[in-house]
Design a protein around this motif. Structure first.
Motif, PDB file in Angstrom:
ATOM      1  N   GLN A 103       8.184  62.044  45.146  1.00 10.42           N
ATOM      2  CA  GLN A 103       9.417  61.284  45.231  1.00 10.42           C
ATOM      3  C   GLN A 103      10.678  62.128  45.107  1.00 10.42           C
ATOM      4  O   GLN A 103      11.608  61.997  45.912  1.00 10.42           O
ATOM      5  N   VAL A 104      10.759  63.001  44.104  1.00  9.26           N
ATOM      6  CA  VAL A 104      11.986  63.758  43.859  1.00  9.26           C
ATOM      7  C   VAL A 104      12.283  64.694  45.030  1.00  9.26           C
ATOM      8  O   VAL A 104      13.438  64.840  45.460  1.00  9.26           O
ATOM      9  N   THR A 105      11.250  65.335  45.563  1.00  8.11           N
ATOM     10  CA  THR A 105      11.438  66.239  46.699  1.00  8.11           C
ATOM     11  C   THR A 105      12.073  65.515  47.872  1.00  8.11           C
ATOM     12  O   THR A 105      13.039  66.009  48.476  1.00  8.11           O
ATOM     13  N   ILE A 106      11.554  64.343  48.207  1.00  7.20           N
ATOM     14  CA  ILE A 106      12.063  63.599  49.359  1.00  7.20           C
ATOM     15  C   ILE A 106      13.474  63.097  49.084  1.00  7.20           C
ATOM     16  O   ILE A 106      14.351  63.157  49.953  1.00  7.20           O
ATOM     17  N   ALA A 107      13.718  62.612  47.879  1.00 10.50           N
ATOM     18  CA  ALA A 107      15.049  62.097  47.550  1.00 10.50           C
ATOM     19  C   ALA A 107      16.101  63.189  47.676  1.00 10.50           C
ATOM     20  O   ALA A 107      17.191  62.969  48.228  1.00 10.50           O
ATOM     21  N   ARG A 108      15.801  64.383  47.167  1.00  9.50           N
ATOM     22  CA  ARG A 108      16.769  65.473  47.234  1.00  9.50           C
ATOM     23  C   ARG A 108      17.028  65.908  48.674  1.00  9.50           C
ATOM     24  O   ARG A 108      18.171  66.174  49.070  1.00  9.50           O
ATOM     25  N   THR A 109      15.970  65.981  49.475  1.00  7.90           N
ATOM     26  CA  THR A 109      16.136  66.389  50.874  1.00  7.90           C
ATOM     27  C   THR A 109      16.972  65.373  51.641  1.00  7.90           C
ATOM     28  O   THR A 109      17.869  65.738  52.407  1.00  7.90           O
ATOM     29  N   ALA A 110      16.681  64.083  51.446  1.00  8.36           N
ATOM     30  CA  ALA A 110      17.424  63.037  52.161  1.00  8.36           C
ATOM     31  C   ALA A 110      18.905  63.084  51.815  1.00  8.36           C
ATOM     32  O   ALA A 110      19.767  62.928  52.694  1.00  8.36           O
TER      33      ALA A 110
END
Length: 525
Positions: free
Chosen positions: A370-377
């Motif tokens: 979750q955190v990886t995707i949130a930061r990238t978005a």
């Protein structure tokens, strides 16, 4: 926020025949899903199927060319001397993407389009235009204003259409759509599956979980391989712990998206693109699992999931070249993983997208942290539909189910054949048991819940509850689709939510006896 179409919802949960959007909103707010808006078409008829009998192009002094059309609208035609509707309507139209014989959408005098925009006969370009031939934008179906709607190009079979037929139910313009507000901890409600489950909790209606299937093929040795090489995990969490690939060959690239599917995509606020892309979007909206379709001919095995390196760039599907961060998780291919295919869980790249000539398709269904995707978005300002779901938490058990659903639909509507290549990289870990006191809900909420009531409520939401002998403590394992249930406090909230917030009394707490000023207060004074 998610848009809920009632007929779609009814495929997963039993709903009353007279259920409307207002009642659905009232049912869902009981379990914490608030109404954001109710969207109606804002259209009143007559809006009918018309056939273009003749089309005369007339150049104008301003350089514009208009079409003077005679349109057969069946029982809505002008009456002849005997009182029969046989005289076609004359309509002026400025679009040029249709020809004589086409079946179009005709809106007639007396109708009202979104705006509101009432329709009446009016003199224009030297003619009395007795109605209007509509585009998607004029009906609120999308942003396409380049040409009018030709029904046979929208997935309708000409044999099923009748001149003069009411178009509102054909295009779903007679259905209200409920938009709901989903809190960040309940990402599973970004799917029809999740909302149907919540409706079941609220009303007791029978729910059939489309995320459970027992007919899935086992992984094979010849599957299109995937490797995860995450050497810089965020907070120690690997960026990808599950990745399923499936292959479908011989898909007809010209196969149209069935009308019922494109209608549901439009109701959800998405536009129809192509059969393969539409199917992946539809399954995502239905189950909550984001998917991606690749042109198999453009790929080199294996797929490699890794972090970006300094200076790497990627042109995403929106045509923007993006400078990547070392925290971005990438989908790449080839043994060395040198070619970047897309931003994992956010958006694919342009090199391997499905095109008008694609016949062989690789289906990706993965689970990302979750955190990886949130930061990238946020870093790339790409709040894609996939990212919205991954950053809130997606069920790690869904990838093989969703991939199989895509395969089934590609075979049914695209004429493809499922390949025997099945790959499933599964490094997921089961949820750990939470020690939970059956007395906590009463202690924190002030409601005398019984032990059995608490246990039954937790089991209703999918938890596995194991009592510990001679104790009020139980072991609770949260279901795979609820990553937000991580401790006792969240379980108490679920009990309070499902039994009903209205059961919690409003009691003003008694203020403790005063002890005068504290030492710090005295010093300050």
């Amino acid at each position: 926020m998610p848009n809920i179409a009632l007929p779609w919802l009814a495929e997963h949960v039993e709903t009353p025949a007279d259920l409307n959007a207002e009642q659905l909103a009232a049912d869902l707010v009981k379990v914490g899903l608030e109404e954001e808006a109710i969207h109606s078409s804002g259209i009143t008829g007559p809006l009918v199927v018309g056939r273009v009998l003749s089309l005369v192009k007339e150049p104008q002094k301003n350089g514009k060319v208009i079409n003077w059309c005679q349109v057969d609208v069946g029982e809505h035609n002008v009456l002849d001397a005997d009182g029969n509707p046989t005289i076609a309507r004359g309509i002026v139209c400025g679009a040029h993407n249709f020809v004589e014989g086409d079946l179009i959408v005709a809106v007639l005098p007396g109708a009202v389009l979104p705006g509101p925009f009432p329709i009446a006969s009016r003199k224009t370009y030297g003619h009395v235009s007795d109605g209007m031939i509509c585009s998607e934008r004029e009906l609120g179906l999308g942003d396409d204003h380049d040409g009018i709607i030709v029904l046979t190009r929208k997935g309708f079979d000409e044999s099923e259409l009748t001149v003069g037929q009411d178009v509102l139910p054909l295009l779903g313009l007679d259905e209200d759509v409920l938009e709901i507000n989903v809190t960040p901890d309940r990402g599973y409600c970004f799917s029809m599956r999740g909302v149907a489950r919540e409706y079941s909790h609220s009303t007791g209606a029978t729910f059939t979980d489309p995320g459970l299937r027992s007919d899935l093929p086992a992984a094979s040795e010849n599957g299109f391989a995937v490797e995860v090489r995450d050497e810089a995990p965020i907070h120690g969490l690997i960026g990808c712990d599950r990745f399923v690939t499936r292959v479908v060959r011989g898909v007809n690239p010209a196969a149209p998206t069935p009308r019922w599917m494109s209608k549901r995509l439009e109701q959800a606020g998405m536009r129809s693109i192509s059969l393969a892309v539409d199917i992946t979007n539809y399954v995502m909206l239905d189950l909550g699992q984001p998917l991606h379709a690749y042109d198999l001919a453009t790929l080199s095995a294996p797929i490699v999931v890794r972090r970006a390196t300094e200076g790497e760039k990627l042109t995403t599907l929106d045509g923007v070249e993006r400078k990547l961060s070392v925290e971005d998780l990438l989908i790449t291919d080839g043994a060395d993983g040198s070619r970047v295919l897309g931003l994992a869980g956010v958006m694919g790249g342009a090199d391997t997208e499905v095109s008008e000539s694609t016949t062989d398709i690789l289906v990706e269904a993965a689970h990302f942290e979750q955190v990886t995707i949130a930061r990238t978005a946020r870093r790339h300002k790409l709040p894609s539909e996939a990212a919205k779901r991954f950053e809130r938490g997606v069920d790690p058990e869904l990838p093989p189910v969703a991939a199989q659903r895509v395969v089934d639909l590609l075979m049914e509507f695209g004429g493809g054949t499922a390949g025997d290549e099945v790959f499933d990289l599964n490094n997921t870990t089961p949820n750990q048991a939470i020690k939970f006191s059956l007395r906590d809900p009463e202690r924190l909420c002030g409601v005398p819940y019984t032990d059995q009531q608490v246990i039954d409520t937790l089991r209703e939401i999918g938890c596995v509850v194991t009592p510990i002998e001679n104790s009020t403590i139980v072991d609770v394992v949260a279901p795979s689709w609820r990553p937000d249930l991580t401790g006792a406090a969240e379980l108490v909230e679920e009990v309070a939510r499902l039994v009903g917030y209205d059961q919690i009394p409003s009691i003003l707490p008694i203020a403790p006896a005063g002890r005068g000023l504290t030492a710090s207060q005295r010093a300050r004074r």
